[in-house]
Enzyme design. Structure first.
Site, mmCIF file in Angstrom:
data_model
loop_
_atom_site.group_PDB
_atom_site.id
_atom_site.type_symbol
_atom_site.label_atom_id
_atom_site.label_comp_id
_atom_site.label_asym_id
_atom_site.label_seq_id
_atom_site.Cartn_x
_atom_site.Cartn_y
_atom_site.Cartn_z
ATOM 1 N N ASP A 28 0.820 -1.220 0.000
ATOM 2 C CA ASP A 28 0.000 0.000 0.000
ATOM 3 C C ASP A 28 0.854 1.271 0.000
ATOM 4 O O ASP A 28 1.962 1.274 0.528
ATOM 5 C CB ASP A 28 -0.914 -0.015 1.235
ATOM 6 C CG ASP A 28 -2.038 0.995 1.114
ATOM 7 O OD1 ASP A 28 -2.369 1.404 -0.016
ATOM 8 O OD2 ASP A 28 -2.592 1.374 2.161
ATOM 9 N N ASN A 76 -10.952 -2.769 -5.070
ATOM 10 C CA ASN A 76 -10.179 -1.810 -5.880
ATOM 11 C C ASN A 76 -10.798 -1.525 -7.249
ATOM 12 O O ASN A 76 -10.395 -0.578 -7.932
ATOM 13 C CB ASN A 76 -8.719 -2.263 -6.031
ATOM 14 C CG ASN A 76 -7.885 -2.127 -4.767
ATOM 15 O OD1 ASN A 76 -6.974 -2.910 -4.511
ATOM 16 N ND2 ASN A 76 -8.175 -1.123 -3.950
HETATM 17 C C1 IPE Z 1 -5.356 -2.575 0.219
HETATM 18 O O1 IPE Z 1 -5.084 -1.237 0.010
HETATM 19 C C2 IPE Z 1 -5.302 -3.331 -1.070
HETATM 20 C C3 IPE Z 1 -4.004 -3.424 -1.689
HETATM 21 C C4 IPE Z 1 -2.880 -2.932 -1.250
HETATM 22 C C5 IPE Z 1 -3.973 -4.194 -2.892
HETATM 23 P P1 IPE Z 1 -6.247 -0.164 -0.211
HETATM 24 O O2 IPE Z 1 -5.564 1.122 -0.466
HETATM 25 O O3 IPE Z 1 -7.199 -0.638 -1.220
HETATM 26 O O4 IPE Z 1 -6.968 -0.185 1.213
HETATM 27 P P2 IPE Z 1 -7.792 0.935 1.980
HETATM 28 O O5 IPE Z 1 -8.826 1.456 1.037
HETATM 29 O O6 IPE Z 1 -6.834 2.013 2.371
HETATM 30 O O7 IPE Z 1 -8.346 0.245 3.180
HETATM 31 C C1 IPE Z 2 -1.723 0.141 -3.248
HETATM 32 O O1 IPE Z 2 -1.472 1.497 -3.307
HETATM 33 C C2 IPE Z 2 -2.016 -0.479 -4.596
HETATM 34 C C3 IPE Z 2 -3.420 -0.867 -4.773
HETATM 35 C C4 IPE Z 2 -4.349 -0.807 -3.887
HETATM 36 C C5 IPE Z 2 -3.792 -1.369 -6.078
HETATM 37 P P1 IPE Z 2 -2.645 2.561 -3.342
HETATM 38 O O2 IPE Z 2 -3.003 2.821 -4.761
HETATM 39 O O3 IPE Z 2 -3.764 2.155 -2.463
HETATM 40 O O4 IPE Z 2 -1.909 3.819 -2.737
HETATM 41 P P2 IPE Z 2 -2.520 4.885 -1.745
HETATM 42 O O5 IPE Z 2 -3.021 4.135 -0.552
HETATM 43 O O6 IPE Z 2 -3.607 5.578 -2.492
HETATM 44 O O7 IPE Z 2 -1.363 5.777 -1.424
HETATM 45 MG MG MG Z 3 -4.126 2.431 -0.487
#
Ligand code: IPE
Ligand code: IPE
Ligand code: MG
Length: 248
Positions: A28, A76
């Site tokens: 993340d 996602n």
């Molecule tokens: C969790 O991260 C999913 C992945 C890293 C693939 P998210 O960014 O989707 O989670 P939330 O929305 O902050 O809980």
């Molecule tokens: C994790 O990074 C990757 C996925 C969830 C696909 P994010 O895209 O959630 O990154 P932040 O949390 O917005 O910084």
């Molecule tokens: Mg995220």
């Protein structure tokens, strides 16, 4: 045994005799990493994919048996379609490379999640990588794509209930676990979440019952081998009791 016997780091010493068998990572912080640099979020995902390659290589060298990463959740899909498409394109590119390299690098690859919503091209690549696994003896990398803990448990519960009716046996945990995406994989010993968030976000809900959790503020694209060392050293200082009491 991996490459090193004892490995010194700034944070302390990695005990190679007490490595976690299974490390899981919620990758993340890609979007925030990109935003900080004035880049599009997709640049963060590309940087994150690079870090995954590096950390997988490092885990394999250390002698970790299983590395499971959360790459795309069932939630996602809510994101803008150009971001989803960019993530899928990166995944496709990664699979292409993996097919070429996995035997040489001795890393098995398994995709966990509902693959039915992925493109036919990606599904074909997943099958191709799976076909190579039999010949590989090294670390197993599990990539969770269109993965959600709740839907995994629900799907497994339905299949296990059908088994129970057919066999006349009472449904138990073992019967259900056979139908989880992670069937045959030990539960994660250590779950790492970078980016400062302190939640599981629907990751390995069943399997994390007794996992040790490690949180760091580093954003995933900034995550390094040293950061992984720190997480493992912290893990090695914990007392895992599984509801019992500490052995004297
Ligand atoms: C969790 O991260 C999913 C992945 C890293 C693939 P998210 O960014 O989707 O989670 P939330 O929305 O902050 O809980
Ligand atoms: C994790 O990074 C990757 C996925 C969830 C696909 P994010 O895209 O959630 O990154 P932040 O949390 O917005 O910084
Ligand atoms: Mg995220």
């Amino acid at each position: 045994m991996g490459l090193f016997n004892k490995k010194s780091t700034q944070a302390g010493r990695l005990d190679m005799e007490k490595l976690p068998r299974h490390v899981a990572v919620i990758m993340d912080g890609n979007g925030r990493w990109a935003k900080k640099r004035g880049l599009p979020r997709t640049a963060g995902h590309a940087a994150g994919a690079e870090v995954f390659r590096r950390i997988a290589t490092y885990c394999s060298k250390l002698g970790i048996e299983y590395l499971t990463v959360y790459a795309f959740s069932t939630e996602n899909w809510k994101r803008p379609s150009d971001e989803v498409e960019a993530i899928m394109a990166l995944f496709e590119k990664y699979l292409h490379e993996a097919i070429e390299k996995m035997e040489k690098e001795n890393v098995r690859l398994r995709v966990l999640g509902d693959t039915s919503r992925l493109s036919p091209e990606i599904r074909a690549l997943i099958e191709e990588t799976a076909a190579k696994n039999d010949r590989i003896t090294g670390m197993q990398a599990n990539i969770c794509i269109n993965y959600g803990g709740r839907s995994e448990i629900l799907r497994a519960a339905k299949a296990a209930a059908a088994d129970a009716i057919r066999s006349g046996l009472e449904l138990d945990c073992e019967m259900l676990e056979k139908h989880l995406y992670t069937s045959g994989i030990p539960d994660p010993d250590l779950i790492i979440r970078p980016s400062g968030e302190k939640r599981l976000s629907n990751f390995l809900l069943w399997q994390s019952a007794y996992s040790e959790l490690y949180f760091t503020d580093a954003l995933w694209p900034d995550f390094t081998e040293r950061e992984l060392d720190r997480a493992i050293i912290d893990y090695q200082s914990r007392s895992r009791r599984y509801g019992g009491i500490q052995k004297p």
